[in-house]
Scaffold this motif. Structure first.
Motif, PDB file in Angstrom:
ATOM      1  N   ASN A  93     -21.281  -2.577 -38.350  1.00 59.52           N
ATOM      2  CA  ASN A  93     -22.449  -3.284 -38.540  1.00 59.52           C
ATOM      3  C   ASN A  93     -22.667  -4.523 -37.704  1.00 59.52           C
ATOM      4  OD1 ASN A  93     -24.568  -4.504 -39.849  1.00 59.52           O
ATOM      5  ND2 ASN A  93     -23.985  -4.759 -41.705  1.00 59.52           N
ATOM      6  N   PRO A  94     -23.699  -4.603 -36.954  1.00 54.97           N
ATOM      7  CA  PRO A  94     -23.744  -5.726 -36.104  1.00 54.97           C
ATOM      8  C   PRO A  94     -23.915  -7.030 -36.934  1.00 54.97           C
ATOM      9  CG  PRO A  94     -25.192  -3.848 -35.315  1.00 54.97           C
ATOM     10  CD  PRO A  94     -24.689  -3.444 -36.535  1.00 54.97           C
ATOM     11  N   THR A  95     -24.459  -6.982 -38.199  1.00 52.82           N
ATOM     12  CA  THR A  95     -24.712  -8.185 -38.920  1.00 52.82           C
ATOM     13  C   THR A  95     -23.533  -8.634 -39.545  1.00 52.82           C
ATOM     14  OG1 THR A  95     -25.518  -7.176 -40.841  1.00 52.82           O
ATOM     15  CG2 THR A  95     -27.214  -7.534 -39.103  1.00 52.82           C
ATOM     16  N   ASP A  96     -22.615  -7.636 -39.948  1.00 50.06           N
ATOM     17  CA  ASP A  96     -21.255  -7.918 -40.732  1.00 50.06           C
ATOM     18  C   ASP A  96     -20.268  -7.083 -40.241  1.00 50.06           C
ATOM     19  OD1 ASP A  96     -19.686  -8.558 -43.022  1.00 50.06           O
ATOM     20  OD2 ASP A  96     -20.768  -7.310 -44.412  1.00 50.06           O
ATOM     21  N   VAL A  97     -19.581  -7.406 -39.432  1.00 43.44           N
ATOM     22  CA  VAL A  97     -18.838  -6.665 -38.575  1.00 43.44           C
ATOM     23  C   VAL A  97     -17.613  -5.683 -39.607  1.00 43.44           C
ATOM     24  CG1 VAL A  97     -16.628  -6.570 -37.081  1.00 43.44           C
ATOM     25  CG2 VAL A  97     -18.788  -7.784 -36.361  1.00 43.44           C
TER      26      VAL A  97
ATOM     27  N   ASP B 230     -34.659  -3.740 -39.223  1.00 47.10           N
ATOM     28  CA  ASP B 230     -34.459  -4.839 -40.135  1.00 47.10           C
ATOM     29  C   ASP B 230     -33.577  -5.923 -39.577  1.00 47.10           C
ATOM     30  OD1 ASP B 230     -36.189  -3.632 -42.321  1.00 47.10           O
ATOM     31  OD2 ASP B 230     -34.554  -2.102 -42.127  1.00 47.10           O
ATOM     32  N   TRP B 231     -32.549  -5.588 -38.958  1.00 43.31           N
ATOM     33  CA  TRP B 231     -31.632  -6.445 -38.618  1.00 43.31           C
ATOM     34  C   TRP B 231     -31.963  -7.795 -37.939  1.00 43.31           C
ATOM     35  CZ3 TRP B 231     -28.408  -1.940 -35.974  1.00 43.31           C
ATOM     36  CH2 TRP B 231     -28.006  -1.340 -36.982  1.00 43.31           C
ATOM     37  N   ARG B 232     -31.959  -8.861 -38.386  1.00 45.81           N
ATOM     38  CA  ARG B 232     -32.377 -10.126 -37.992  1.00 45.81           C
ATOM     39  C   ARG B 232     -31.320 -11.044 -37.166  1.00 45.81           C
ATOM     40  NH1 ARG B 232     -37.064 -11.496 -42.582  1.00 45.81           N
ATOM     41  NH2 ARG B 232     -38.127  -9.414 -42.512  1.00 45.81           N
ATOM     42  N   SER B 233     -30.032 -10.680 -37.663  1.00 41.43           N
ATOM     43  CA  SER B 233     -28.970 -11.604 -37.075  1.00 41.43           C
ATOM     44  C   SER B 233     -27.999 -10.871 -36.535  1.00 41.43           C
ATOM     45  CB  SER B 233     -28.543 -12.381 -38.259  1.00 41.43           C
ATOM     46  OG  SER B 233     -27.830 -11.645 -39.159  1.00 41.43           O
ATOM     47  N   VAL B 234     -26.995 -11.650 -35.833  1.00 50.28           N
ATOM     48  CA  VAL B 234     -25.850 -11.122 -35.579  1.00 50.28           C
ATOM     49  C   VAL B 234     -24.465 -11.626 -36.087  1.00 50.28           C
ATOM     50  CG1 VAL B 234     -24.580 -10.350 -33.172  1.00 50.28           C
ATOM     51  CG2 VAL B 234     -26.956 -10.411 -33.276  1.00 50.28           C
TER      52      VAL B 234
ATOM     53  N   THR C   8     -20.846 -12.775 -31.497  1.00 44.68           N
ATOM     54  CA  THR C   8     -21.378 -13.700 -30.503  1.00 44.68           C
ATOM     55  C   THR C   8     -20.208 -14.252 -30.098  1.00 44.68           C
ATOM     56  OG1 THR C   8     -21.873 -15.216 -32.415  1.00 44.68           O
ATOM     57  CG2 THR C   8     -23.699 -13.805 -31.797  1.00 44.68           C
ATOM     58  N   ASP C   9     -18.972 -14.611 -30.598  1.00 46.59           N
ATOM     59  CA  ASP C   9     -17.852 -15.370 -29.865  1.00 46.59           C
ATOM     60  C   ASP C   9     -17.364 -14.463 -28.872  1.00 46.59           C
ATOM     61  OD1 ASP C   9     -18.224 -17.101 -31.666  1.00 46.59           O
ATOM     62  OD2 ASP C   9     -16.646 -16.745 -33.350  1.00 46.59           O
ATOM     63  N   SER C  10     -17.501 -13.180 -28.878  1.00 48.67           N
ATOM     64  CA  SER C  10     -16.973 -12.205 -27.750  1.00 48.67           C
ATOM     65  C   SER C  10     -18.280 -12.050 -26.812  1.00 48.67           C
ATOM     66  CB  SER C  10     -16.580 -11.219 -28.609  1.00 48.67           C
ATOM     67  OG  SER C  10     -15.473 -11.415 -29.555  1.00 48.67           O
ATOM     68  N   PHE C  11     -19.275 -11.592 -27.206  1.00 49.79           N
ATOM     69  CA  PHE C  11     -20.320 -11.028 -26.050  1.00 49.79           C
ATOM     70  C   PHE C  11     -21.779 -11.429 -26.694  1.00 49.79           C
ATOM     71  CE2 PHE C  11     -18.909  -7.448 -28.527  1.00 49.79           C
ATOM     72  CZ  PHE C  11     -20.260  -6.919 -28.763  1.00 49.79           C
ATOM     73  N   GLU C  12     -22.623 -11.373 -25.905  1.00 51.20           N
ATOM     74  CA  GLU C  12     -24.045 -11.538 -26.479  1.00 51.20           C
ATOM     75  C   GLU C  12     -24.698 -10.372 -26.848  1.00 51.20           C
ATOM     76  OE1 GLU C  12     -26.656 -13.371 -23.229  1.00 51.20           O
ATOM     77  OE2 GLU C  12     -25.328 -15.220 -23.016  1.00 51.20           O
ATOM     78  N   LEU C  13     -25.477 -10.419 -27.951  1.00 47.40           N
ATOM     79  CA  LEU C  13     -25.942  -9.180 -28.392  1.00 47.40           C
ATOM     80  C   LEU C  13     -27.423  -9.539 -29.253  1.00 47.40           C
ATOM     81  CD1 LEU C  13     -25.985  -6.141 -29.068  1.00 47.40           C
ATOM     82  CD2 LEU C  13     -24.682  -6.771 -31.241  1.00 47.40           C
ATOM     83  N   GLN C  14     -28.433  -9.006 -29.012  1.00 42.08           N
ATOM     84  CA  GLN C  14     -29.782  -9.180 -29.551  1.00 42.08           C
ATOM     85  C   GLN C  14     -29.808  -8.580 -30.725  1.00 42.08           C
ATOM     86  OE1 GLN C  14     -33.296  -7.097 -28.108  1.00 42.08           O
ATOM     87  NE2 GLN C  14     -32.146  -5.825 -26.619  1.00 42.08           N
ATOM     88  N   PRO C  15     -30.527  -9.206 -31.802  1.00 38.23           N
ATOM     89  CA  PRO C  15     -30.602  -8.533 -33.135  1.00 38.23           C
ATOM     90  C   PRO C  15     -31.273  -7.175 -33.090  1.00 38.23           C
ATOM     91  CG  PRO C  15     -31.325 -10.779 -33.246  1.00 38.23           C
ATOM     92  CD  PRO C  15     -30.975 -10.498 -31.713  1.00 38.23           C
ATOM     93  N   GLY C  16     -30.760  -6.270 -33.934  1.00 38.91           N
ATOM     94  CA  GLY C  16     -31.514  -4.987 -34.150  1.00 38.91           C
ATOM     95  C   GLY C  16     -30.869  -3.892 -33.183  1.00 38.91           C
ATOM     96  N   VAL C  17     -29.981  -4.221 -32.401  1.00 40.30           N
ATOM     97  CA  VAL C  17     -29.273  -2.966 -31.647  1.00 40.30           C
ATOM     98  C   VAL C  17     -27.855  -2.760 -31.963  1.00 40.30           C
ATOM     99  CG1 VAL C  17     -30.987  -3.551 -29.829  1.00 40.30           C
ATOM    100  CG2 VAL C  17     -28.670  -4.490 -29.517  1.00 40.30           C
ATOM    101  N   VAL C  18     -27.019  -1.939 -31.435  1.00 34.77           N
ATOM    102  CA  VAL C  18     -25.804  -1.417 -31.642  1.00 34.77           C
ATOM    103  C   VAL C  18     -25.258  -1.517 -30.219  1.00 34.77           C
ATOM    104  CG1 VAL C  18     -23.886   0.152 -32.350  1.00 34.77           C
ATOM    105  CG2 VAL C  18     -26.059   0.107 -33.589  1.00 34.77           C
TER     106      VAL C  18
END
Length: 555
Positions: free
Chosen positions: A162-166, A502-506, A511-521
């Motif tokens: 889960n991009p919002t909760d690994v 719906d995902w609004r955060s990462v 984010t400590d490892s790589f950049e990722l925009q909200p909403g994607v995998v």
């Protein structure tokens, strides 16, 4: 004679030493761990975001009148405990095959999915809340090896972090691929390559599902096979029962429909009562008090009608033999079997066509060879309209198929009646409101062109419907924009799925490892492809039984 004798020969491995046994066990353990880490792993589905195809924790109901069994998510119940504990379900439960309220809700002022109204339902109910057993979700095998060599393909079911909760694992369907923009329009997926030079409504194409996926995701709306027993006996006290089909020249006998027409007026239409049996994206899995749906209920125009039809002993000359019609979004789509007059035989020509209501017909496809219908025999027919394409199947064989190409704006214009400027303007945010899609509600009808005929197993199914609700990929001018190694994922149970819309955060861990925009995998979050349901949720009972009929490959 010497008393010395040579040692007796023994079978290899018959006297393995403890050391050999330990080494063998360690090797087996290492192999199993390597397989689990790199090749294949088992997962348990916790939630219903992919229901009803893949089940999370749930309870199960069964109708006494039809025998139909279905699952409901256990979000609200009295008592807390593990699976197998008795629960008292607090909610109104509806048999999806009949509209019967099996159990009354404490709050009757809710949306009635069988009438598409906000008024109090006038349907009856049969029982007060009773204890139900909480059942665990499906167990699936995940291929962790395949994505080491290739990217996920569109419409594959994938497991990922889960991009919002690994720490949490999700299972969803991949609908958007790297380098694409994705727009979910009236239930379907439209894509285009990222190109900042184009206008926001240009260059889109519909992403049609592969045939194997389409066959797996149809969901039932109405099925004559589940006509309640009292209705088959002509019971008049079923005030909760609404006859699904009707026609001036048709009558129902049990679970079949019989045509009785005169020689002067041969043939007649059998039409679905879409007032009491609307085709919507409502699913019984979400039918729990307080959270019946996280979102609204939308009409669905991508449908399939299937049935068996008995042909007469001989066809009358010059008669249109059979037709199936689906009307939605201001257009009529028809599959028609016509007589080939020049042959005078039982050969027929199938054709697909469409038109605006009241307009001229436009051909979509024609069979190259006629089908031979043996007199008096049943023929199985399926007519599908999904992803801006139509397909006709007779006795399991695709006879003819064709498609039409509407842009997302054209699709919305036909579905809502809005003009382009309104769709692309400030009013576009209102496209998340179901009432804007009244033109989508389908009318479905079957025609038999003779003075007699019989239809059995008459059923209507709907396609997946990705709701235009959320923050991403659902509004005009706000598509999901996927970069290198990024994917867009949505749950099949769109009305109750937490996904890329719906995902609004990462998660900060990401984010400590790589950049990722909200909403994607991102590719590095992928765990693997969901391969098969190897241990379906057990059937309820004193001794839990595995539902082996649901062991299957995941499409």
């Amino acid at each position: 004679m010497s008393g010395n004798h040579p040692p007796a020969e023994t079978e290899p491995g018959s006297n393995a030493s403890p050391r050999d046994v330990i080494i063998s066990l360690l090797i087996a353990l290492v192999v199993a761990m390597l397989a689990k880490t790199y090749i294949i792993e088992a997962f348990v589905i916790p939630t219903g975001s992919m229901a009803p195809g893949l089940l999370g924790n749930h309870i199960r109901f069964q109708s006494e009148e039809t025998g139909y069994s279905w699952a409901v998510a256990p979000w609200h119940y009295s008592g807390r405990g593990g699976t197998g504990d008795p629960l008292t379900v607090q909610g109104r439960i509806i048999d999806p095959t009949t509209g019967e309220v099996i159990q009354r809700d404490a709050n009757p002022w809710v949306h009635d999915p069988m009438t598409s109204s906000g008024r109090e339902s006038d349907l009856g109910y049969r029982s007060e809340p009773v204890p139900k057993e909480l059942l665990a979700g499906d167990r699936v095998l995940v291929d962790k090896f395949v994505y080491q060599f290739r990217d996920p393909r569109r419409y594959e079911v994938a497991v990922f972090k889960n991009p919002t909760d690994v720490p949490q694992n999700f299972i969803k369907r991949i609908v958007g691929l790297p380098g694409e923009e994705v727009w979910l329009v009236e239930g379907d997926v439209f894509v285009r390559e990222v190109d900042e030079e184009r206008a926001i409504d240009e260059g889109w194409r519909i992403a049609r599902k592969p045939r194997s996926v389409q066959e797996a995701v149809w969901q039932p709306i109405v099925d004559a096979a589940f006509t309640p027993l009292p209705a088959m006996d002509g019971g008049e006290d079923l005030d909760w029962w609404r006859e699904p089909w009707g026609g001036e020249k048709w009558r129902r006998e049990g679970r079949r429909y019989v045509l009785e027409a005169s020689d002067a007026e041969m043939g007649g239409w059998l039409v679905l009562n879409n007032r009491h049996w609307p085709v919507t994206d409502w699913t019984a899995y979400n039918d729990v008090a307080g959270q019946r749906h996280r979102r609204e209920i939308f009409p669905v125009g991508d449908v399939r009608v299937r049935f068996g039809v008995r042909t007469p002993e001989s066809w009358s000359v010059g008669v249109q033999r059979l037709a199936v019609s689906i009307t939605t979004k201001g257009h009529e789509f028809e599959a028609r079997l016509n007589e080939l007059a020049e042959t005078g035989s039982d050969a027929g020509e199938w054709m697909l066509r469409m038109r605006t209501i009241g307009g001229d017909w436009e051909p979509l496809g024609r069979s190259e060879t006629g089908e031979i219908f043996d007199g008096g025999q049943f023929v199985n027919v399926s007519f599908e309209h999904a992803d801006q394409a139509v397909r006709l199947v007779v006795d399991g064989k695709t006879i003819v198929e064709g498609g039409y190409e509407w842009s997302p704006v054209e699709r919305l214009r036909h579905a809502t009646g809005w003009e382009r400027d309104r769709i692309m303007g400030a009013a576009g945010y209102r496209l998340h409101e179901p009432e804007q899609y009244d033109a989508v509600r389908p009318t479905i009808a079957v025609w038999v062109g003779h003075e007699e005929g019989e239809i059995v197993r008459l059923a209507v199914d709907r396609d997946l419907h990705y709701q235009p609700v959320g923050d991403r990929a659902v509004q005009p001018g706000r598509p999901a924009n996927l970069g290198k190694g990024e994917f867009f994922a949505v749950g099949d149970n769109s009305a109750n799925s937490e996904d890329g819309r719906d995902w609004r955060s990462v998660d900060p861990v990401i984010t400590d490892s790589f950049e990722l925009q909200p909403g994607v995998v991102e590719r590095r979050l992928l765990l693997g492809r969901a391969l098969m349901v190897y241990f379906p949720s057990p059937l309820p009972g004193v001794v839990p039984m595995v539902d082996f009929g649901r062991v299957r490959a995941i499409r």
